[in-house]
Design a protein around this motif. Sequence first.
Motif, mmCIF file in Angstrom:
data_model
loop_
_atom_site.group_PDB
_atom_site.id
_atom_site.type_symbol
_atom_site.label_atom_id
_atom_site.label_comp_id
_atom_site.label_asym_id
_atom_site.label_seq_id
_atom_site.Cartn_x
_atom_site.Cartn_y
_atom_site.Cartn_z
ATOM 1 N N PHE A 114 0.857 -1.185 0.000
ATOM 2 C CA PHE A 114 0.000 0.000 0.000
ATOM 3 C C PHE A 114 0.892 1.233 0.000
ATOM 4 O O PHE A 114 1.722 1.421 0.893
ATOM 5 N N ASP A 115 0.768 2.060 -1.032
ATOM 6 C CA ASP A 115 1.631 3.233 -1.169
ATOM 7 C C ASP A 115 0.989 4.506 -0.647
ATOM 8 O O ASP A 115 1.470 5.611 -0.918
ATOM 9 N N GLY A 116 -0.091 4.343 0.125
ATOM 10 C CA GLY A 116 -0.802 5.509 0.637
ATOM 11 C C GLY A 116 -2.037 5.828 -0.168
ATOM 12 O O GLY A 116 -2.932 6.527 0.316
ATOM 13 N N GLN A 117 -2.097 5.344 -1.398
ATOM 14 C CA GLN A 117 -3.254 5.593 -2.249
ATOM 15 C C GLN A 117 -3.839 4.295 -2.824
ATOM 16 O O GLN A 117 -5.051 4.129 -2.874
ATOM 17 N N THR A 118 -2.976 3.379 -3.251
ATOM 18 C CA THR A 118 -3.440 2.181 -3.948
ATOM 19 C C THR A 118 -3.007 0.920 -3.198
ATOM 20 O O THR A 118 -1.834 0.793 -2.821
#
Length: 361
Positions: free
Chosen positions: A122-126
């Motif tokens: 999880f990259d903070g958005q996706t």
Amino acid sequence: MSSLKHLSESPDRVEPESLDHFFPPDRQRIYVSMLMGRGGLTRRRAEYFVRLWAYLLLKEQQERGTGLPEPLTQLYPPAGSVACTHREAAELFYGNQERGSDRAAGMMIDRLVALGLIDKQFDGQTLCLQICSIPELAIAAQKPAEPFTLEPDSFNPRTDAIPVANLFTRAYAEIVKDSAAASHKLAKLLRYWTQQYPKVVRVLRRSDNLNPVAFYILYPVASESEIHFFQPPGKSFYLSNDVEEDPFKMATPGDSHCTSIYIRAWVIDVAHLQKANLKLMLQDTRDSLVEIQKDFPGICDLYSLIIHPLHEELRLALGFQKTFQDAQRPYSWVYLGLDRLLELDIDQALANLKLAPTAKL
């Protein structure tokens, strides 16, 4: 949430609610069955994982191609990570069920990660998910599917006790306190019972590898034990609990006072749960009862327990009546006169039976 689309509909794109179109429930059940031996993986978690796996694979194929992918015949890991929101996962896991939520789906994904089935980033958005390598399934998938049939057969105590005990433990997981202890206990009992009376257990056996994939136990009950059918069923759990003494004593062949048969188990492995196999097993059950009647001419009553949804569907289809309900748990004794089952039109009884993908037997 939206309800699942009917299999005959052709979706415009791969969506969670159209998964059954691309990977039918009967194929899903095969993978669920293969996964049930893994530690910590309940049937429900296995069902959710298989649906997620198929969806990620289809989504990756669509993203790389120009149109819809072809329906899947087998599963294999996607080449890389695939984006999947908690909303998509909730649709896959819960469909139109009220208990499903994005948060519940996220918690289920975390459980699957903890079990080593998927990785997530999880990259903070996706949120991206990747299916981990499962060697035992890969080996099974590489083997070409050879045609086979299921054949009724006598229980072989030397070769069938362990696989049948494991089938029982998986099917009755809801009431099994300790699966290892229950499997060991039942394997010993099956061998002991068939020494006493060989007709007590029958199986459906694969023609290719001779493995039993279904079985049933028809237990002739001594008259002094019949009182237990008129008491809460929870008091009589023996195969699945750590109770030392069996409340049901087996009648001796030739006992004219024996009037009852206790159907102590009636199990078909989920991968083979089809109407044709139900019919085959019902026909063999009826034939076995006719044979047992030669040894116990007084039998006229059939009793069993209702525990999961498919048993309830079968109860209604076959005409079993509920008798004594457990006051604190949703279990009940059910009854059918032997003559009614012997007269039953099995084809007609099964005509309207619905086999849901999540039904347990």
